[in-house]
Design a protein around this motif. Structure first.
Motif, PDB file in Angstrom:
ATOM      1  N   UNK A 131      45.564  48.471  35.690  1.00 12.18           N
ATOM      2  CA  UNK A 131      45.396  47.088  35.252  1.00 12.18           C
ATOM      3  C   UNK A 131      44.114  46.525  35.840  1.00 12.18           C
ATOM      4  N   UNK A 132      43.504  45.576  35.126  1.00  9.85           N
ATOM      5  CA  UNK A 132      42.193  45.086  35.579  1.00  9.85           C
ATOM      6  C   UNK A 132      42.276  44.409  36.937  1.00  9.85           C
ATOM      7  N   UNK A 133      43.411  43.805  37.290  1.00  6.60           N
ATOM      8  CA  UNK A 133      43.532  43.166  38.599  1.00  6.60           C
ATOM      9  C   UNK A 133      43.444  44.191  39.725  1.00  6.60           C
ATOM     10  N   UNK A 134      44.021  45.374  39.525  1.00  7.43           N
ATOM     11  CA  UNK A 134      43.940  46.421  40.547  1.00  7.43           C
ATOM     12  C   UNK A 134      42.523  46.971  40.624  1.00  7.43           C
ATOM     13  N   UNK A 135      41.899  47.165  39.463  1.00 10.68           N
ATOM     14  CA  UNK A 135      40.508  47.655  39.485  1.00 10.68           C
ATOM     15  C   UNK A 135      39.606  46.683  40.225  1.00 10.68           C
ATOM     16  N   UNK A 136      39.754  45.404  39.974  1.00  9.51           N
ATOM     17  CA  UNK A 136      38.908  44.416  40.640  1.00  9.51           C
ATOM     18  C   UNK A 136      39.179  44.363  42.141  1.00  9.51           C
ATOM     19  N   UNK A 137      40.418  44.590  42.543  1.00 10.71           N
ATOM     20  CA  UNK A 137      40.716  44.657  43.979  1.00 10.71           C
ATOM     21  C   UNK A 137      40.026  45.864  44.619  1.00 10.71           C
ATOM     22  N   UNK A 138      40.003  46.976  43.894  1.00 11.16           N
ATOM     23  CA  UNK A 138      39.305  48.166  44.412  1.00 11.16           C
ATOM     24  C   UNK A 138      37.814  47.910  44.523  1.00 11.16           C
ATOM     25  N   UNK A 245      30.173  45.729  36.146  1.00 16.61           N
ATOM     26  CA  UNK A 245      29.343  44.594  35.757  1.00 16.61           C
ATOM     27  C   UNK A 245      30.210  43.380  35.427  1.00 16.61           C
ATOM     28  N   UNK A 246      31.329  43.598  34.732  1.00 13.94           N
ATOM     29  CA  UNK A 246      32.246  42.499  34.454  1.00 13.94           C
ATOM     30  C   UNK A 246      32.785  41.873  35.724  1.00 13.94           C
ATOM     31  N   UNK A 247      33.080  42.708  36.720  1.00 16.46           N
ATOM     32  CA  UNK A 247      33.549  42.184  38.016  1.00 16.46           C
ATOM     33  C   UNK A 247      32.445  41.410  38.730  1.00 16.46           C
ATOM     34  N   UNK A 248      31.231  41.960  38.744  1.00 14.22           N
ATOM     35  CA  UNK A 248      30.110  41.277  39.407  1.00 14.22           C
ATOM     36  C   UNK A 248      29.817  39.927  38.751  1.00 14.22           C
ATOM     37  N   UNK A 249      29.932  39.854  37.434  1.00 12.38           N
ATOM     38  CA  UNK A 249      29.715  38.601  36.721  1.00 12.38           C
ATOM     39  C   UNK A 249      30.766  37.575  37.120  1.00 12.38           C
ATOM     40  N   UNK A 294      34.218  45.892  27.277  1.00 12.57           N
ATOM     41  CA  UNK A 294      34.310  45.513  28.685  1.00 12.57           C
ATOM     42  C   UNK A 294      35.444  44.499  28.866  1.00 12.57           C
ATOM     43  N   UNK A 295      36.102  44.581  30.009  1.00  9.02           N
ATOM     44  CA  UNK A 295      37.255  43.730  30.291  1.00  9.02           C
ATOM     45  C   UNK A 295      36.908  42.246  30.200  1.00  9.02           C
ATOM     46  N   UNK A 296      37.680  41.528  29.382  1.00 16.02           N
ATOM     47  CA  UNK A 296      37.469  40.093  29.164  1.00 16.02           C
ATOM     48  C   UNK A 296      38.502  39.230  29.854  1.00 16.02           C
ATOM     49  N   UNK A 297      39.665  39.818  30.153  1.00 11.50           N
ATOM     50  CA  UNK A 297      40.766  39.006  30.672  1.00 11.50           C
ATOM     51  C   UNK A 297      40.441  38.351  32.002  1.00 11.50           C
ATOM     52  N   UNK A 298      39.658  39.027  32.839  1.00 11.20           N
ATOM     53  CA  UNK A 298      39.346  38.476  34.148  1.00 11.20           C
ATOM     54  C   UNK A 298      38.630  37.135  34.057  1.00 11.20           C
TER      55      UNK A 298
END
Length: 450
Positions: A131-138, A245-249, A294-298
């Motif tokens: 899930x994108x929340x776990x990826x962003x935590x990593x 890149x989505x996380x950095x943004x 690219x992940x948009x939900x975040x």
């Protein structure tokens, strides 16, 4: 070899006892991912801290493929037509030991290897199942406590003497080398050499994407003429790099929980947006139009939380997503005051008539995949309807809320501008969600959400 002729093989697993069984348990093909992770997390973490994992690329690839197989969810019977939406593991089904292996070995080890596209592809094959929340935590753990020399600056002399460094020195050295190489290319990139320099810049980001993309976003915040060039550069970036890149943004916008989120978003008068935020708004729309997968939900969840907290400074980000990525620039209500009578009459017609009369017949290209992707994310979990309700509440609150004793009374121009922005984005989003030109069931889905 031993008496039976079997060669002795070294292993990073727990040693066997004289009876042939492990002292802490036996790992077999039927062992669960939690059992495997509990055995592997400490030795693998030691390999990263010492930096020796860089000498065994094959071990890293084998661990990645093992976790890819174990983390791949079973195929579901869901036959929805949602594009670019692979199956993801339930976040609650991933145990702490597995997260420890991911955050202390698989993700940070990438910085210790030479910059190449092979290992990022192997790592992304694992992470795309999460899930994108776990990826962003990593990614946040990979970034913590800082990038390049910021990690060393945050250390106290006592911590340096004791060796209590949160990030391995090999990773810090790799980040510094990547930062130097990336800034060398950024100084020489231009419109004429974007193909050549773009490939060079993308190559530097393969093993340390956080360093390169944070630097790129910093340049974009100051120089908005770099936006389109940087978007073209990302054509040469790996899928893992695009996700980072989505996380950095999101971090640059203020969703990372760091000091960057405390920056001022409006200028002194309160009417105009700060340069850094205006540049990020434009970049967000252009980036997600070019790369709809690219992940948009975040970002959308972050905007929802900001609106729920009564903040309207990020309205431009949502407007840019709908106008650029969603292909709805012709419906924008921001410039209606300068339209002719003929163009105003065109607003009463169909979607095609609005497009043809909005900008004197100059029609921008629409990325249908990007528009469908944005609409599907807004329809999922009723995000679009939630944002509509929040915007209608913010519109009324801008007129009738009383300033507290700790806040300065806003000028009537600021209040009027806030009301107009809420009204414009509200109408834009409402028309986008209820449009049936690309989705014949759009109005039905919108009604069900309501």
């Amino acid at each position: 070899g031993n008496k039976n002729g079997n060669a002795h093989r070294s292993s990073i697993l727990l040693p066997s006892t004289s009876t042939g069984t492990m002292s802490f348990g036996v790992l077999t093909k039927e062992s669960s991912l939690s059992e495997i992770s509990s055995v592997l997390k400490d030795p693998l973490s030691s390999l990263v801290m010492s930096g020796m994992i860089c000498r065994s690329q094959s071990l890293y690839v084998k661990i990645c493929r093992l976790y890819k197989i174990r983390l791949t969810p079973p195929p579901s019977s869901n036959t929805s037509n949602d594009i670019e939406s692979p199956e993801e593991m339930d976040p609650s089904s991933i145990d702490d030991d597995t997260l420890a292996v991911l955050s202390t070995f698989l993700v940070p080890s990438l910085s210790l290897f030479p910059s190449d596209t092979t290992l990022p592809a192997e790592l992304w094959a694992v992470l795309q199942n999460l899930h994108y929340t776990i990826r962003y935590k990593l990614y946040s753990s990979w970034r913590h406590p800082g990038l390049e020399k910021a990690t060393l600056r945050a250390l106290s002399p006592a911590a340096v003497r004791s060796g209590a460094v949160h990030k391995p020195l090999g990773i810090i050295e790799s980040e510094i080398d990547t930062g130097i190489a990336a800034r060398y290319v950024l100084k020489r990139i231009s419109k004429e050499n974007i193909a050549d320099k773009g490939r060079q810049l993308a190559k530097t980001s393969h093993n340390n994407p956080l360093v390169v993309f944070t630097d790129i976003l910093g340049k974009i915040e100051s120089y908005d003429n770099l936006i389109l060039m940087m978007v073209d550069t990302f054509e040469f970036v790996t899928p893992l790099g695009l996700d980072v890149m989505g996380y950095c943004l999101l971090v640059s916008l203020g969703g990372g929980g760091e000091a960057v989120g405390q920056r001022s978003r409006t200028k002194m008068g309160g009417l105009d947006t700060e340069q850094w935020l205006a540049s990020l708004e434009t970049f967000t729309g252009a980036f997600y139009k070019k790369f709809p997968s690219v992940e948009l939900r975040g970002i959308l969840v972050y905007l929802t939380r900001r609106f729920a907290a009564g903040q309207v400074s990020e309205l431009g980000v949502l407007r840019s997503l709908i106008k650029t990525a969603g292909g709805y620039g012709f419906v924008d209500y921001d410039s209606t005051a300068s339209l002719s009578d003929l163009q105003l009459d065109g607003r009463c017609g169909s979607r095609l008539l609005k497009r043809e009369t909005s900008s004197f017949g100059v029609v921008d290209d629409i990325n249908r995949r990007a528009s469908q992707r944005l609409r599907s994310v807004l329809q999922g979990d009723d995000l679009g309807v939630i944002i509509l309700i929040l915007l209608s509440q913010l519109r009324s609150k801008a007129l009738y809320s009383k300033p507290s004793s700790n806040t300065v009374k806003e000028h009537v121009k600021v209040i009027g501008s806030t009301y107009d922005d809420c009204e414009a984005v509200l109408c834009l989003l409402l028309e986008y969600l209820s449009d049936t030109s690309m989705d014949s069931k759009a109005k039905e889905k919108f009604a069900n959400s309501l």
